[in-house]
Scaffold this active site. Structure first.
Site, PDB file in Angstrom:
ATOM      1  N   HIS A  16     -12.614  -2.634   5.722  1.00  0.00           N
ATOM      2  CA  HIS A  16     -11.307  -2.093   6.085  1.00  0.00           C
ATOM      3  C   HIS A  16     -11.068  -0.655   5.604  1.00  0.00           C
ATOM      4  O   HIS A  16     -10.350   0.097   6.237  1.00  0.00           O
ATOM      5  CB  HIS A  16     -10.177  -3.022   5.589  1.00  0.00           C
ATOM      6  CG  HIS A  16      -9.816  -2.840   4.147  1.00  0.00           C
ATOM      7  ND1 HIS A  16     -10.597  -3.346   3.121  1.00  0.00           N
ATOM      8  CD2 HIS A  16      -8.778  -2.196   3.547  1.00  0.00           C
ATOM      9  CE1 HIS A  16     -10.037  -3.033   1.976  1.00  0.00           C
ATOM     10  NE2 HIS A  16      -8.938  -2.342   2.195  1.00  0.00           N
ATOM     11  N   LYS A  66     -12.404   5.717   3.855  1.00  0.00           N
ATOM     12  CA  LYS A  66     -12.264   6.418   2.567  1.00  0.00           C
ATOM     13  C   LYS A  66     -13.570   7.055   2.119  1.00  0.00           C
ATOM     14  O   LYS A  66     -13.566   7.882   1.198  1.00  0.00           O
ATOM     15  CB  LYS A  66     -11.764   5.448   1.489  1.00  0.00           C
ATOM     16  CG  LYS A  66     -10.277   5.215   1.548  1.00  0.00           C
ATOM     17  CD  LYS A  66      -9.834   4.455   0.313  1.00  0.00           C
ATOM     18  CE  LYS A  66      -8.336   4.178   0.359  1.00  0.00           C
ATOM     19  NZ  LYS A  66      -7.970   3.142  -0.593  1.00  0.00           N
ATOM     20  N   HIS A 116      -4.393  -1.667   8.761  1.00  0.00           N
ATOM     21  CA  HIS A 116      -4.002  -2.342   7.514  1.00  0.00           C
ATOM     22  C   HIS A 116      -2.914  -1.613   6.733  1.00  0.00           C
ATOM     23  O   HIS A 116      -2.341  -2.165   5.791  1.00  0.00           O
ATOM     24  CB  HIS A 116      -5.224  -2.623   6.618  1.00  0.00           C
ATOM     25  CG  HIS A 116      -5.890  -1.407   6.038  1.00  0.00           C
ATOM     26  ND1 HIS A 116      -6.833  -0.679   6.711  1.00  0.00           N
ATOM     27  CD2 HIS A 116      -5.744  -0.788   4.834  1.00  0.00           C
ATOM     28  CE1 HIS A 116      -7.251   0.321   5.960  1.00  0.00           C
ATOM     29  NE2 HIS A 116      -6.604   0.276   4.812  1.00  0.00           N
ATOM     30  N   HIS A 117      -2.588  -0.365   7.129  1.00  0.00           N
ATOM     31  CA  HIS A 117      -1.452   0.330   6.489  1.00  0.00           C
ATOM     32  C   HIS A 117      -0.230   0.380   7.393  1.00  0.00           C
ATOM     33  O   HIS A 117       0.756   1.043   7.057  1.00  0.00           O
ATOM     34  CB  HIS A 117      -1.853   1.750   6.065  1.00  0.00           C
ATOM     35  CG  HIS A 117      -2.754   1.777   4.871  1.00  0.00           C
ATOM     36  ND1 HIS A 117      -2.320   1.469   3.598  1.00  0.00           N
ATOM     37  CD2 HIS A 117      -4.079   2.042   4.759  1.00  0.00           C
ATOM     38  CE1 HIS A 117      -3.343   1.556   2.749  1.00  0.00           C
ATOM     39  NE2 HIS A 117      -4.420   1.900   3.426  1.00  0.00           N
ATOM     40  N   ASP A 143      -4.306  -6.276   0.484  1.00  0.00           N
ATOM     41  CA  ASP A 143      -4.684  -4.899   0.132  1.00  0.00           C
ATOM     42  C   ASP A 143      -3.712  -4.357  -0.928  1.00  0.00           C
ATOM     43  O   ASP A 143      -4.134  -3.814  -1.956  1.00  0.00           O
ATOM     44  CB  ASP A 143      -4.628  -4.040   1.403  1.00  0.00           C
ATOM     45  CG  ASP A 143      -5.016  -2.589   1.158  1.00  0.00           C
ATOM     46  OD1 ASP A 143      -5.985  -2.356   0.423  1.00  0.00           O
ATOM     47  OD2 ASP A 143      -4.345  -1.694   1.713  1.00  0.00           O
TER      48      ASP A 143
HETATM   49 FE   LIG Z   1      -6.663   1.584   3.071  1.00  0.00          FE
END
Ligand SMILES: [Fe+2]
Length: 334
Positions: free
Chosen positions: A187, A191, A241-242, A270
């Protein structure tokens, strides 16, 4: 015994009779005494040679630090069998599961090859989901063996385990749980493009850094979109997911049913993982403190069904823990 050997402890529970580890194993019979050779690298493990073999499940033996890679390779080759072994205590099996998955993801994330990351995520999820479905553990036991540092691979590993627990609680099949576990591992792939300096910055991010951070779901989506092994739901876990139920999330500000259910699962755990882990700018919350904080986002940030199921998992685990410590107290008093 080797001269100049710096020892590290390993759990006896990860060793099985007849296994050939290809490394020397030592024991230290008393603190302060020198370590003595127990099994040489060319001989198979014979657990009966250990003193008091029936009481040694939580004890440790020693290996040379320089043999660590060899030991980790042994764990990777054997962890499926160790997880299924009822003679190994659950806590030890959880620990083996965590060390192997985290170590695999650490190696893969540092290499940065997307295809290899996806393949490894698929490989490790099989054993993980099978073990987490064996019905012998609860959240507290799991979170006690996890690492809680702030690295992307640790965070992703923990989120994947939590996603599996939540998906199982919600009634998803083991096949779906496996896909969701893989999605959890992937996920935050976006990053990988963000520097450690920004990810670990203890101060408030400036606008430019903030915008860069908020791009990671898009970057993750772009990295995974063409991959044939990645399903739509897994892609949405990386992309959404955000996102938040009320539209206040990013990158698109979609709301409610426009957010994929797997992304809603990922969103809850998360945040839980983030607030219960070490961060450069604050101390980790306990599970029940985290539950209270998450509850404030009910229906606004988090999907009510997903949040309630996760809070239930936390509460069950806390209750079991209270019962367990109560039992311990009683037996000590008795
Ligand atoms: Fe994230």
């Amino acid at each position: 015994m080797k001269a100049q050997c710096s020892y590290i402890p390993i759990s006896i529970a990860t060793l099985t009779d007849g296994a050939m580890l290809g490394l020397d194993i030592y024991q230290r019979l008393q603190p302060g005494l020198p370590a003595t050779l127990l099994f040489s690298r060319n001989e198979p493990i014979d657990l009966h040679q250990l003193p008091a073999p029936n009481s040694c499940v939580n004890r440790r033996v020693l290996i040379c630090r320089q043999d660590r890679d060899q030991y980790e390779q042994y764990l990777k080759n054997n962890w499926g069998r160790i997880l299924d072994d009822p003679n190994v205590p659950v806590a030890n099996r959880l620990s083996v599961m965590n060390e192997v998955v985290r170590d695999v993801m650490n190696g893969e994330f540092h290499q940065g090859d997307i295809q290899s990351i996806v393949s490894s995520a698929n490989e490790v999820a099989e054993n993980t989901v099978r073990f987490l479905n064996s019905g012998q553990l609860h959240l507290r036991q799991l979170s006690e063996v996890l690492h809680h540092d702030y690295t992307t691979f640790t965070h992703s590993t923990n989120v994947s385990f939590y996603c599996t627990l939540l998906a199982g609680h919600l009634g998803y099949s083991q096949q779906e749980q496996k896909e969701i576990a893989i999605g959890g591992l992937l996920h935050d792939l976006g990053k990988l493009e963000i520097s450690e300096r920004i990810l670990k910055k203890p101060d408030r991010l400036n606008w430019e850094e903030y915008c860069l951070l908020q791009r990671h779901p898009i970057t993750g989506f772009e990295k995974l979109a063409d991959n044939e092994e990645v399903s739509f739901g897994q892609l949405m876990m990386a992309y959404q997911h955000h996102e938040r139920i009320d539209g206040s999330g990013y990158p698109c500000g979609v709301r409610g049913s426009d957010i994929h259910p797997w992304a809603k699962i990922c969103a809850v755990v998360d945040v839980f993982e983030a607030i219960t882990s070490e961060r450069p700018y604050r101390v980790p919350l306990s599970n029940s403190e985290a539950a209270e904080l998450l509850d404030k986002g009910r229906g606004r940030e988090f999907d009510t069904e997903m949040l309630d199921a996760w809070l239930e998992i936390i509460m069950q685990s806390e209750r079991l823990d209270v019962t367990r410590s109560h039992r311990t107290t009683v037996s000590v008093v008795a």
